[in-house]
Write a protein that holds these residues in place. Structure first.
Motif, mmCIF file in Angstrom:
data_model
loop_
_atom_site.group_PDB
_atom_site.id
_atom_site.type_symbol
_atom_site.label_atom_id
_atom_site.label_comp_id
_atom_site.label_asym_id
_atom_site.label_seq_id
_atom_site.Cartn_x
_atom_site.Cartn_y
_atom_site.Cartn_z
ATOM 1 N N UNK A 1 0.845 -1.198 0.000
ATOM 2 C CA UNK A 1 0.000 0.000 0.000
ATOM 3 C C UNK A 1 0.882 1.252 0.000
ATOM 4 N N UNK A 2 1.680 1.434 -1.062
ATOM 5 C CA UNK A 2 2.703 2.492 -1.085
ATOM 6 C C UNK A 2 2.156 3.892 -0.896
ATOM 7 N N UNK A 3 0.897 4.115 -1.273
ATOM 8 C CA UNK A 3 0.334 5.450 -1.103
ATOM 9 C C UNK A 3 0.201 5.881 0.343
ATOM 10 N N UNK A 4 0.240 4.913 1.264
ATOM 11 C CA UNK A 4 0.079 5.228 2.683
ATOM 12 C C UNK A 4 1.403 5.171 3.446
ATOM 13 N N UNK A 5 2.470 4.732 2.788
ATOM 14 C CA UNK A 5 3.729 4.512 3.494
ATOM 15 C C UNK A 5 4.430 5.802 3.912
ATOM 16 N N UNK A 6 3.944 6.938 3.456
ATOM 17 C CA UNK A 6 4.543 8.205 3.879
ATOM 18 C C UNK A 6 4.306 8.471 5.352
ATOM 19 N N UNK A 7 3.290 7.825 5.926
ATOM 20 C CA UNK A 7 2.926 8.111 7.314
ATOM 21 C C UNK A 7 4.050 7.772 8.291
ATOM 22 N N UNK A 8 4.658 6.595 8.156
ATOM 23 C CA UNK A 8 5.693 6.186 9.109
ATOM 24 C C UNK A 8 6.921 7.101 9.065
ATOM 25 N N UNK A 9 7.501 7.408 7.887
ATOM 26 C CA UNK A 9 8.614 8.360 7.871
ATOM 27 C C UNK A 9 8.238 9.732 8.415
ATOM 28 N N UNK A 10 6.992 10.151 8.208
ATOM 29 C CA UNK A 10 6.551 11.441 8.732
ATOM 30 C C UNK A 10 6.532 11.426 10.257
ATOM 31 N N UNK A 11 6.059 10.311 10.832
ATOM 32 C CA UNK A 11 6.071 10.185 12.294
ATOM 33 C C UNK A 11 7.502 10.089 12.824
ATOM 34 N N UNK A 12 8.357 9.352 12.098
ATOM 35 C CA UNK A 12 9.759 9.266 12.502
ATOM 36 C C UNK A 12 10.424 10.637 12.429
#
Length: 299
Positions: free
Chosen positions: A12-23
Motif C-alpha cells: 500500500x505504497x500510497x500510505x507509506x509516507x505516514x511512518x517516515x513522517x512520524x519518525x
C-alpha cells in the motif's frame, strides 16, 4: 515481474509516507535536545519506520487474503485492502515472505540501536514488534485494542521510538507530539473500518464500528480528530511546544467540515468515501505542518 508488482502493491505504497513522517517528528524532537545526531542513525530511523509500516501492511494483506476477507470486502481507495492478492493469488507466498523480510529488517535496525543505546530501545521496539505481528490476527478481535493499537504504534513506537533510538529522552514536548500522532492515526484507522464492518463481522473481527455501531463510532472519530488540535493548542499555551506548532491548525477547517458531514454520511458510501479521503489529507498535512512548526519554532 508480475509477482514483484503485486508485492509492491500489497505494501500500500500510497500510505507509506505516514511512518517516515512520524519518525521525522521524533527526529525533530531529538534535534531540540542536547544530543549529537549522526546522519547514518537518522537514515536508519527513517528506514526502520518505513519497513515496520510496510511489514504490517504486507502481513495484513496476506492474512486478509488467507481468511477470505478479500473475497467479501467491497474495497474503497482507503479500506478493504489493496486488492493485489485477489488479482494474483499465486503471489501470496511472496507477499508473506516480503512481510517477514521487512520485519527482519526492523529487528536488525532495532538490534543496532539496542547495542548503541541500551534497554529503552528494546522496550519501545518490543511494543512495535508485538503490534505488527499481532494486529490482524488478534488485535482486530478486541474493539478497544483495535482502536488504540494504531495510535500506540505510530505515536509511541515510531515517533517516541525514533527519539529514544537517537539518544533523546521522553519529555512533555515529546509526549504531546506523540498524543497528537496517536489521536490522528487511531481515528484514521477507525473511520477506515466503517465500510468494512459487515465483512469484518463475518470473519470474527470486532472493532468499534461493530461493537458500538457506526453512529457512536462516528462521534468518537470526531472527538479524537478535534482533540488532536486541542492537545496541540494546550501544548503551545503551556510552552511545551513552540508557537509555530500552531501551523498545524491550518487544517482545522477541513477537520471541522469532516466532523459536520460525517454523521449524515454513514449510510451513503458516495458521501463517506470523499470524507475518508479528506481525513487522510488532513492527517498527513497536519503532521507535516507540525513538523514544520517544530523545525521553525525551536532555535
Amino acid at each position: 515481474m508480475m509477482t514483484m508488482q503485486t508485492v509492491f502493491q500489497a505494501t500500500r505504497p500510497g500510505f507509506l509516507i505516514l511512518a517516515p513522517l512520524c519518525a521525522l517528528l521524533g527526529i525533530l524532537l531529538a534535534v531540540h535536545q542536547p544530543i549529537l545526531l549522526a546522519p547514518l542513525e537518522i537514515v536508519l530511523v527513517m528506514v526502520g519506520g518505513l519497513l515496520a509500516h510496510a511489514a504490517v501492511n504486507l502481513l495484513n494483506e496476506y492474512e486478509d487474503f488467507h481468511s477470505g476477507l478479500d473475497q467479501i470486502t467491497q474495497r474503497t481507495p482507503f479500506s478493504g485492502g489493496s486488492g493485489a492478492l485477489p488479482a494474483e493469488p499465486t503471489a501470496a507466498p511472496a507477499v508473506l515472505s516480503a512481510g517477514v523480510a521487512a520485519l527482519v529488517g526492523v529487528v536488525a535496525i532495532g538490534g543496532y540501536f539496542f547495542w548503541v543505546r541500551g534497554w529503552p530501545v528494546l522496550a519501545f521496539g518490543t511494543i512495535g514488534l508485538v503490534l505488527v505481528v499481532t494486529y490482524t490476527r488478534w488485535i482486530t478481535r478486541s474493539a478497544w485494542l483495535c482502536l488504540l493499537a494504531p495510535g500506540v504504534g505510530f505515536g509511541l513506537a515510531v515517533t517516541l521510538g525514533a527519539l529514544i533510538a537517537l539518544g533523546g529522552r521522553v519529555d512533555l514536548s515529546a509526549l504531546m507530539v506523540s498524543v497528537v500522532v496517536g489521536l490522528l492515526v487511531s481515528e484514521l484507522l477507525l473511520l477506515n473500518q466503517f465500510p468494512d464492518s459487515e465483512a469484518d463481522r463475518h470473519i470474527g473481527r470486532r472493532h468499534l464500528p461493530i461493537a458500538i455501531g457506526l453512529h457512536r463510532a462516528a462521534w468518537l472519530v470526531v472527538v479524537m480528530l478535534l482533540g488532536s488540535y486541542a492537545v496541540t493548542g494546550l501544548a503551545v499555551l503551556t510552552g511545551w511546544l513552540p508557537v509555530a506548532a500552531m501551523l498545524s491548525w491550518l487544517t482545522l477547517p477541513g477537520a471541522l467540515w469532516l466532523a459536520w458531514q460525517l454523521p449524515g454520511a454513514l449510510k451513503d458510501r458516495s458521501r463517506l468515501e470523499p470524507l475518508m479521503g479528506l481525513n487522510v489529507v488532513v492527517l498527513l498535512v497536519t503532521l507535516a505542518l507540525l513538523a514544520a512548526g517544530l523545525w521553525l519554532g525551536w532555535p
